[in-house]
Enzyme design. Structure first.
Site, PDB file in Angstrom:
ATOM      1  N   LYS A  96       0.824  -1.218   0.000  1.00  0.00           N
ATOM      2  CA  LYS A  96       0.000   0.000   0.000  1.00  0.00           C
ATOM      3  C   LYS A  96       0.856   1.265   0.000  1.00  0.00           C
ATOM      4  O   LYS A  96       0.601   2.216   0.735  1.00  0.00           O
ATOM      5  CB  LYS A  96      -0.976   0.001   1.174  1.00  0.00           C
ATOM      6  N   ARG A  97       1.850   1.296  -0.858  1.00  0.00           N
ATOM      7  CA  ARG A  97       2.742   2.444  -0.915  1.00  0.00           C
ATOM      8  C   ARG A  97       2.081   3.594  -1.683  1.00  0.00           C
ATOM      9  O   ARG A  97       1.326   3.385  -2.630  1.00  0.00           O
ATOM     10  CB  ARG A  97       4.059   2.068  -1.586  1.00  0.00           C
TER      11      ARG A  97
END
Length: 278
Positions: A96-97
């Site tokens: 989830k960057r």
């Protein structure tokens, strides 16, 4: 070069559309009798590789649970990604960057570059600093035939505060994210192929964005322990059901630590999500 979407379609024809999450949270490590240590994490991961690597189309390690063990955890994650890929599974790093500029470029290199020991087949990203801020990951994925799953409509209640907002044209924010992903896949559509930019849409939601023009995969968490069923997945996905990859984590992992029991749980769950020809 084949897109990630085409690779995913190919492997799903053989293995079905189930995505299995590897979530080694402390309670589960203890439940499996492994201990909340780096060694317990490694043993947990090796069991999952043995149970899933040769039968599941898409495997999704949750990066945060590895990161909690520092450098030792990252070393285990590198091994896990490598071993799963060697056995034919496609791996999506659930990281989830989301950031801007050179920082986002560094995240992209970490998860999508051939030279990185963390290189996966795809990575989850957050577009809520602006979809275009994801450009380094989108471009690198396109170059290397890897995938990006963009968070669009998440199942956590807090997400609606942001994702249900509408712009001046009355379009909901989660729909804008899906539409932007569809635009990234337009060149693949023109070529008659499946694109490499997917979205994440929660299976427990009452209302989801229109997915019919995406031309890319939909990762749909919330199935199993979180309450959604195969029927819910098909209802939400509508015409996109053949491209949806439901994610089950706790519903599978609770059958561990036996490899046979985990494999049986995968077989039972996968029967609801066969691979579909295009």
């Amino acid at each position: 070069m084949r897109s990630f979407g085409e690779k995913l379609q190919t492997v799903s024809l053989e293995r079905g559309r189930l995505c299995v999450g590897i979530d080694p949270h402390p309670a589960l490590l203890e439940q499996w009798g492994l201990g909340v240590t780096a060694d317990g994490l490694r043993r947990f991961s090796r069991i999952c590789v043995e149970a899933f690597g040769q039968s599941v189309a898409l495997v999704k390690p949750q990066v945060a649970f590895y990161e909690a063990f520092g450098s030792q955890g990252y070393a285990v994650l590198e091994e896990t990604i490598r071993d799963l890929r060697e056995q034919g599974a496609l791996v999506v790093a659930d990281a989830k960057r989301g950031d801007i500029g050179s920082t986002m470029a560094a995240y992209a290199e970490a998860w999508l570059s051939d030279s990185s020991p963390l290189c996966a087949d795809a990575v989850t990203v957050s577009p809520y600093l602006g979809f275009e801020a994801l450009r380094p990951a989108l471009d690198l994925a396109h170059t290397h035939g890897r995938g990006v799953f963009v968070l669009a409509a998440t199942s956590n209640p807090e997400g609606r505060q942001v994702q249900d907002c509408v712009n001046t044209d009355g379009v909901r924010l989660d729909q804008l994210m899906v539409d932007a992903a569809a635009a990234e896949n337009s060149s693949w559509r023109k070529a008659g192929e499946f694109g490499d930019v997917g979205v994440v849409v929660g299976a427990t939601l009452d209302s989801v964005p229109d997915l019919t023009d995406l031309n890319g995969p939909v990762l749909m968490p919330g199935v199993g322990a979180q309450g959604a069923s195969a029927a819910d997945v098909d209802t939400l996905a509508e015409k996109m059901s053949a491209w949806v990859f439901p994610n089950i984590s706790r519903g599978i992992l609770r059958h561990g630590p036996g490899v046979f029991e985990l494999s049986q749980a995968v077989s039972a769950a996968a029967a609801d999500y066969p691979g579909f020809p295009r």
